[in-house]
Design a protein around this motif. Structure first.
Motif, PDB file in Angstrom:
ATOM      1  N   THR A  35       0.916  -1.236   0.060  1.00  0.00           N
ATOM      2  CA  THR A  35      -0.022   0.085  -0.041  1.00  0.00           C
ATOM      3  C   THR A  35       0.994   1.156   0.025  1.00  0.00           C
ATOM      4  O   THR A  35       0.195   2.285  -0.323  1.00  0.00           O
ATOM      5  N   HIS A  36       1.994   1.078   0.325  1.00  0.00           N
ATOM      6  CA  HIS A  36       2.964   2.145   0.453  1.00  0.00           C
ATOM      7  C   HIS A  36       2.610   3.361   1.690  1.00  0.00           C
ATOM      8  O   HIS A  36       2.978   4.478   1.773  1.00  0.00           O
ATOM      9  N   GLN A  37       1.920   2.862   2.435  1.00  0.00           N
ATOM     10  CA  GLN A  37       1.421   3.522   3.649  1.00  0.00           C
ATOM     11  C   GLN A  37       2.426   3.446   4.849  1.00  0.00           C
ATOM     12  O   GLN A  37       2.915   2.176   4.861  1.00  0.00           O
ATOM     13  N   GLN A  38       2.534   4.317   5.593  1.00  0.00           N
ATOM     14  CA  GLN A  38       3.556   4.293   6.704  1.00  0.00           C
ATOM     15  C   GLN A  38       3.126   3.284   7.785  1.00  0.00           C
ATOM     16  O   GLN A  38       1.869   3.507   8.175  1.00  0.00           O
ATOM     17  N   VAL A  39       3.896   2.239   8.281  1.00  0.00           N
ATOM     18  CA  VAL A  39       3.443   1.476   9.254  1.00  0.00           C
ATOM     19  C   VAL A  39       4.150   1.712  10.385  1.00  0.00           C
ATOM     20  O   VAL A  39       3.707   1.523  11.663  1.00  0.00           O
ATOM     21  N   TRP A  40       5.612   1.955  10.541  1.00  0.00           N
ATOM     22  CA  TRP A  40       6.301   2.295  11.663  1.00  0.00           C
ATOM     23  C   TRP A  40       7.247   3.520  11.420  1.00  0.00           C
ATOM     24  O   TRP A  40       7.534   4.040  10.195  1.00  0.00           O
ATOM     25  N   GLY A  41       7.680   4.081  12.484  1.00  0.00           N
ATOM     26  CA  GLY A  41       8.531   5.383  12.276  1.00  0.00           C
ATOM     27  C   GLY A  41       7.838   6.664  12.887  1.00  0.00           C
ATOM     28  O   GLY A  41       6.848   6.515  13.376  1.00  0.00           O
ATOM     29  N   SER A  42       8.691   7.569  13.226  1.00  0.00           N
ATOM     30  CA  SER A  42       8.131   8.897  13.771  1.00  0.00           C
ATOM     31  C   SER A  42       7.114   9.336  12.989  1.00  0.00           C
ATOM     32  O   SER A  42       7.257   9.397  11.728  1.00  0.00           O
ATOM     33  N   THR A  43       5.952   9.848  13.583  1.00  0.00           N
ATOM     34  CA  THR A  43       4.759  10.511  12.922  1.00  0.00           C
ATOM     35  C   THR A  43       4.870  12.110  13.259  1.00  0.00           C
ATOM     36  O   THR A  43       3.922  12.652  12.877  1.00  0.00           O
ATOM     37  N   PHE A  44       5.926  12.322  14.136  1.00  0.00           N
ATOM     38  CA  PHE A  44       6.132  13.736  14.643  1.00  0.00           C
ATOM     39  C   PHE A  44       7.079  14.624  14.088  1.00  0.00           C
ATOM     40  O   PHE A  44       7.458  15.715  14.480  1.00  0.00           O
ATOM     41  N   GLY A  45       7.959  13.855  12.979  1.00  0.00           N
ATOM     42  CA  GLY A  45       8.968  14.673  12.392  1.00  0.00           C
ATOM     43  C   GLY A  45      10.381  14.069  12.700  1.00  0.00           C
ATOM     44  O   GLY A  45      10.346  13.079  13.472  1.00  0.00           O
ATOM     45  N   PRO A  46      11.306  14.420  12.029  1.00  0.00           N
ATOM     46  CA  PRO A  46      12.864  13.914  12.565  1.00  0.00           C
ATOM     47  C   PRO A  46      12.986  14.018  13.578  1.00  0.00           C
ATOM     48  O   PRO A  46      12.795  14.790  14.542  1.00  0.00           O
ATOM     49  N   LEU A  47      14.139  13.010  14.005  1.00  0.00           N
ATOM     50  CA  LEU A  47      14.795  13.333  15.140  1.00  0.00           C
ATOM     51  C   LEU A  47      15.777  14.102  15.020  1.00  0.00           C
ATOM     52  O   LEU A  47      16.553  14.190  13.958  1.00  0.00           O
ATOM     53  N   ARG A  48      16.312  15.015  15.923  1.00  0.00           N
ATOM     54  CA  ARG A  48      17.225  16.143  15.714  1.00  0.00           C
ATOM     55  C   ARG A  48      18.446  16.062  16.691  1.00  0.00           C
ATOM     56  O   ARG A  48      17.917  16.143  18.280  1.00  0.00           O
ATOM     57  N   PHE A  49      19.746  15.762  16.614  1.00  0.00           N
ATOM     58  CA  PHE A  49      20.781  15.235  17.461  1.00  0.00           C
ATOM     59  C   PHE A  49      21.691  16.346  17.311  1.00  0.00           C
ATOM     60  O   PHE A  49      22.026  16.811  16.417  1.00  0.00           O
ATOM     61  N   GLU A  50      22.176  16.664  18.444  1.00  0.00           N
ATOM     62  CA  GLU A  50      23.450  17.623  18.475  1.00  0.00           C
ATOM     63  C   GLU A  50      24.634  16.812  19.166  1.00  0.00           C
ATOM     64  O   GLU A  50      24.627  15.884  19.789  1.00  0.00           O
ATOM     65  N   LYS A  51      25.814  16.908  18.446  1.00  0.00           N
ATOM     66  CA  LYS A  51      26.871  16.130  18.814  1.00  0.00           C
ATOM     67  C   LYS A  51      27.492  16.590  20.100  1.00  0.00           C
ATOM     68  O   LYS A  51      27.741  17.779  20.634  1.00  0.00           O
ATOM     69  N   ARG A  52      27.462  15.539  20.883  1.00  0.00           N
ATOM     70  CA  ARG A  52      28.290  15.863  22.452  1.00  0.00           C
ATOM     71  C   ARG A  52      29.618  15.797  22.520  1.00  0.00           C
ATOM     72  O   ARG A  52      30.312  16.180  23.628  1.00  0.00           O
ATOM     73  N   GLU A  53      30.195  14.846  21.759  1.00  0.00           N
ATOM     74  CA  GLU A  53      31.693  14.287  21.878  1.00  0.00           C
ATOM     75  C   GLU A  53      31.899  13.839  20.320  1.00  0.00           C
ATOM     76  O   GLU A  53      31.165  13.142  19.713  1.00  0.00           O
ATOM     77  N   SER A  54      33.031  14.246  20.019  1.00  0.00           N
ATOM     78  CA  SER A  54      33.774  14.086  18.783  1.00  0.00           C
ATOM     79  C   SER A  54      34.637  12.860  18.761  1.00  0.00           C
ATOM     80  O   SER A  54      35.544  12.869  19.666  1.00  0.00           O
ATOM     81  N   PHE A  55      34.643  11.858  18.032  1.00  0.00           N
ATOM     82  CA  PHE A  55      35.666  10.926  17.793  1.00  0.00           C
ATOM     83  C   PHE A  55      36.468  11.312  16.322  1.00  0.00           C
ATOM     84  O   PHE A  55      37.233  10.112  16.021  1.00  0.00           O
ATOM     85  N   ALA A  56      36.458  12.386  16.013  1.00  0.00           N
ATOM     86  CA  ALA A  56      36.977  12.678  14.625  1.00  0.00           C
ATOM     87  C   ALA A  56      38.400  12.179  14.764  1.00  0.00           C
ATOM     88  O   ALA A  56      38.954  11.838  13.387  1.00  0.00           O
ATOM     89  N   ASP A  57      39.125  12.630  15.895  1.00  0.00           N
ATOM     90  CA  ASP A  57      40.473  12.299  15.727  1.00  0.00           C
ATOM     91  C   ASP A  57      40.960  10.961  15.756  1.00  0.00           C
ATOM     92  O   ASP A  57      42.117  10.380  15.554  1.00  0.00           O
TER      93      ASP A  57
END
Length: 207
Positions: A179-201
């Protein structure tokens, strides 16, 4: 220290290295969950660089966990970054005995126990990223073939991700294959994360 990390060939694009360095970290949606706890749980997304030898290239281990239960991730994976010219292709792998490696994103002693024999490729579930200015935009590869069964319903993954040096925005939805209808996942919009610690090094250098 960064200087002791393996060098990687200069045929690998700076964009791939930049994406890997931006992904490598502990991301939290604390602010979103604090402001709207009814709709959003407090979640961490960890991406920890794997040793260069694992893929003979850039690889990451990931965990997604609720803040109140950091040792019991609800999603784990291994990711291999591949240069495709104007695109960065990320192969996704699952862990055969995932809970054996819970906490590996925060404990390098556990991370070292993950070997290529522990993983299996998730075909049709790779992500494709393109750089757009100061961010990367990505989504699951086309074809609607990344299949996930939920509650007896066969669904395909519809995924959108936006990454900057300090933020991670994602929206995963499971769509009914018929049906291509949504079954699971957020219906309130995307999750928005901020980086608390970097492992880039921990990401190798370019020659």
């Amino acid at each position: 220290m960064t200087s002791s990390l393996p060098k990687i060939p200069d045929t690998v694009s700076p964009n791939l290295i930049t994406l890997a360095r931006w992904m490598a970290g502990d991301f939290s949606n604390y602010q979103q969950a604090f402001e709207n706890s009814k709709d959003y749980a407090h979640i961490h997304v960890f991406f920890r660089p794997l040793p260069f030898e694992f893929f003979s290239g850039i690889g990451l281990y990931s965990e997604q966990v609720y803040d109140y239960d950091l040792w019991r991730p609800y999603r784990q994976g291994v990711h291999r970054l591949i240069d495709k010219g104007d695109e960065i292709y990320i192969e996704n792998y699952s862990l055969k005995q995932a809970l054996y490696y819970a906490g590996a994103a925060r404990d390098l002693n556990i991370l070292k126990t993950i070997t290529p024999n522990c993983i299996e490729r998730r075909y049709h579930c790779s992500m494709i990223f393109k750089r757009e200015g100061d961010k990367f935009i990505g989504g699951v590869e086309p074809g609607n073939l990344c299949l996930i069964e939920k509650n007896g319903c066969q669904t395909y993954l519809d995924s959108y991700v936006e990454i900057t040096e300090t933020t991670w925005v994602s929206l995963d939805k499971g769509m009914d294959v018929n049906t291509h209808q949504q079954v699971w996942g957020s219906t309130f919009g995307p999750l928005r994360f901020e980086k608390r610690e970097s492992f880039a090094d921990e990401i190798p250098n370019i020659l």
